[in-house]
Design a protein around this motif. Sequence first.
Motif, PDB file in Angstrom:
ATOM      1  N   SER A 209       0.914  -1.179  -0.043  1.00 55.25           N
ATOM      2  CA  SER A 209       0.099   0.168   0.042  1.00 55.25           C
ATOM      3  C   SER A 209       0.804   1.266   0.072  1.00 55.25           C
ATOM      4  N   LEU A 210       1.909   1.220   0.886  1.00 61.15           N
ATOM      5  CA  LEU A 210       2.605   2.374   0.949  1.00 61.15           C
ATOM      6  C   LEU A 210       3.559   2.489  -0.330  1.00 61.15           C
ATOM      7  N   TYR A 211       3.990   1.442  -1.171  1.00 61.13           N
ATOM      8  CA  TYR A 211       4.828   1.575  -2.298  1.00 61.13           C
ATOM      9  C   TYR A 211       3.809   2.303  -3.355  1.00 61.13           C
ATOM     10  N   LEU A 212       2.533   1.912  -3.490  1.00 66.69           N
ATOM     11  CA  LEU A 212       1.759   2.351  -4.442  1.00 66.69           C
ATOM     12  C   LEU A 212       1.158   3.764  -4.175  1.00 66.69           C
ATOM     13  N   LYS A 213       1.161   4.117  -2.920  1.00 66.00           N
ATOM     14  CA  LYS A 213       0.823   5.473  -2.427  1.00 66.00           C
ATOM     15  C   LYS A 213       1.871   6.550  -3.119  1.00 66.00           C
ATOM     16  N   ASN A 214       3.132   5.930  -3.278  1.00 67.03           N
ATOM     17  CA  ASN A 214       4.093   6.815  -3.713  1.00 67.03           C
ATOM     18  C   ASN A 214       4.322   7.051  -5.282  1.00 67.03           C
ATOM     19  N   ASP A 215       3.083   6.302  -5.718  1.00 67.76           N
ATOM     20  CA  ASP A 215       3.242   6.290  -7.469  1.00 67.76           C
ATOM     21  C   ASP A 215       3.041   7.941  -7.933  1.00 67.76           C
ATOM     22  N   VAL A 244      10.270  12.082  -0.951  1.00 69.98           N
ATOM     23  CA  VAL A 244      11.209  11.520  -0.141  1.00 69.98           C
ATOM     24  C   VAL A 244      10.628  10.188   0.103  1.00 69.98           C
ATOM     25  N   ASN A 245      11.570   9.120   0.322  1.00 68.69           N
ATOM     26  CA  ASN A 245      10.710   7.858   0.915  1.00 68.69           C
ATOM     27  C   ASN A 245      10.792   7.852   2.451  1.00 68.69           C
ATOM     28  N   ASN A 246       9.517   8.333   2.745  1.00 70.25           N
ATOM     29  CA  ASN A 246       9.243   8.482   4.309  1.00 70.25           C
ATOM     30  C   ASN A 246       7.572   8.258   4.299  1.00 70.25           C
ATOM     31  N   PRO A 247       7.296   7.415   5.363  1.00 70.16           N
ATOM     32  CA  PRO A 247       5.892   7.070   5.663  1.00 70.16           C
ATOM     33  C   PRO A 247       5.133   8.417   5.961  1.00 70.16           C
ATOM     34  N   VAL A 248       5.783   9.691   6.347  1.00 68.27           N
ATOM     35  CA  VAL A 248       5.109  10.599   6.588  1.00 68.27           C
ATOM     36  C   VAL A 248       5.749  11.728   5.590  1.00 68.27           C
ATOM     37  N   GLU A 249       4.958  12.028   4.461  1.00 65.37           N
ATOM     38  CA  GLU A 249       5.265  13.007   3.465  1.00 65.37           C
ATOM     39  C   GLU A 249       5.569  14.221   3.579  1.00 65.37           C
ATOM     40  N   PHE A 285      15.070  14.643   7.461  1.00 62.68           N
ATOM     41  CA  PHE A 285      14.390  14.144   6.149  1.00 62.68           C
ATOM     42  C   PHE A 285      15.550  12.916   5.825  1.00 62.68           C
ATOM     43  N   ILE A 286      16.852  13.501   5.733  1.00 61.62           N
ATOM     44  CA  ILE A 286      17.942  12.749   5.323  1.00 61.62           C
ATOM     45  C   ILE A 286      17.910  11.303   6.177  1.00 61.62           C
ATOM     46  N   ASN A 287      17.678  11.152   7.241  1.00 63.15           N
ATOM     47  CA  ASN A 287      17.423  10.119   8.182  1.00 63.15           C
ATOM     48  C   ASN A 287      16.313   9.490   8.083  1.00 63.15           C
ATOM     49  N   GLY A 288      15.316   9.913   7.439  1.00 64.93           N
ATOM     50  CA  GLY A 288      14.043   9.264   7.384  1.00 64.93           C
ATOM     51  C   GLY A 288      12.941   9.428   8.515  1.00 64.93           C
ATOM     52  N   ALA A 289      13.242  10.536   9.279  1.00 65.74           N
ATOM     53  CA  ALA A 289      12.611  10.600  10.450  1.00 65.74           C
ATOM     54  C   ALA A 289      10.874  11.031  10.086  1.00 65.74           C
ATOM     55  N   PRO A 290       9.997  10.433  10.739  1.00 67.14           N
ATOM     56  CA  PRO A 290       8.498  10.792  10.535  1.00 67.14           C
ATOM     57  C   PRO A 290       8.114  12.052  11.372  1.00 67.14           C
TER      58      PRO A 290
END
Length: 346
Positions: A209-215, A244-249, A285-290
């Motif tokens: 779901s997360l992968y496709l949300k990033n389309d 960026v690759n982060n669950p919280v955009e 952001f670089i460290n992927g912090a939500p």
Amino acid sequence: MQKFNIHTIQKGESLKNIASLYSLDTDALKSFHNNHCDVKDMILIDLTGQKELFLPRTAVTDKKRLVQFGRGNSLVFQPEHSFYRYGVAINIENDNHKNELKYETSVRWLKTENKLHFFEIDRTSNLYLNEEEVNEIADLLAYKTSKVLYPLQVSVDEEGKFNAVENLSVFKERWPAVKEEVYKEFEGETVDSYCEKIEKVIYETDAMSLYLKNDYFIRTLFFGIYHRFGPHYETSIAESFPIVNNPVEPKYEVKLEIDPLKDEYDLVNIKGEGILNDERSVYDFINGAPFSFIIEDHPEMNHEGSFRLAYYLNGETLLSESLYLECSIDLEKEKKISVVIAALTD
């Protein structure tokens, strides 16, 4: 966006008959003109040699040019029975490195249920990377295995904004056939490793779901531009985008403007500009912090990023004919995504 129209005054015309021509109140027309013209061209009682008259943007003799708004100048999303084919170009820039992906896709409306619209998306062409059909093994594997996703079904809310992928369970059923096809063309440890990674994602619903949300295509086409624009044909929105690759955009503040008049091609023009407006720092952001590692009552917002869009909608259906979205964020180097989508005609 242009805020007014201009009437070239002809010999013998009066303020009253010009107002009548555009179905305007004479005093209201005079007031509008005086608020936009130079002091020397202001009207006191009637015309005194002025060459041009400033008119409200919606003052036209051909009423078919006016955009059909709902209450409060709202743009209404009505995609029922629609079917579009689009050409898609996605540019991804990291510092001096740039890659462009191109492909074609179709978007078909399926149904409306519980205030959500359901669409089927299908990729209808090969994938091109930097103007060449993909041929590197990693790119070919990515393309071949992506077939497990299509046709893809998504839901979209009443503002035209992506809501969710609706057929996640189908991917598990499709995978064996896709995997078999991949192994007919490729072999070796690289393929084994790649397929194992794909299987982990497919069988983990949240990850899929997360992968496709990033389309980028889905998020651009269904960005959510069907808002109430108010008396000045503009509105401000807070939106996020998966740059960026982060669950919280990353979050952006965007000002949208709509021209209440269709252009010469009978298209509705919507423009938007904005900036990053997020509590998280570059380090976060670089460290992927939500979320931000620094907790403050009045945090200093990070504005090191920009947002721009231009949407052109069919003047009758108010559905997307062509659109451009550009999003950037400053990390150690600037990262920028730009998406161009254009309707294809047979």
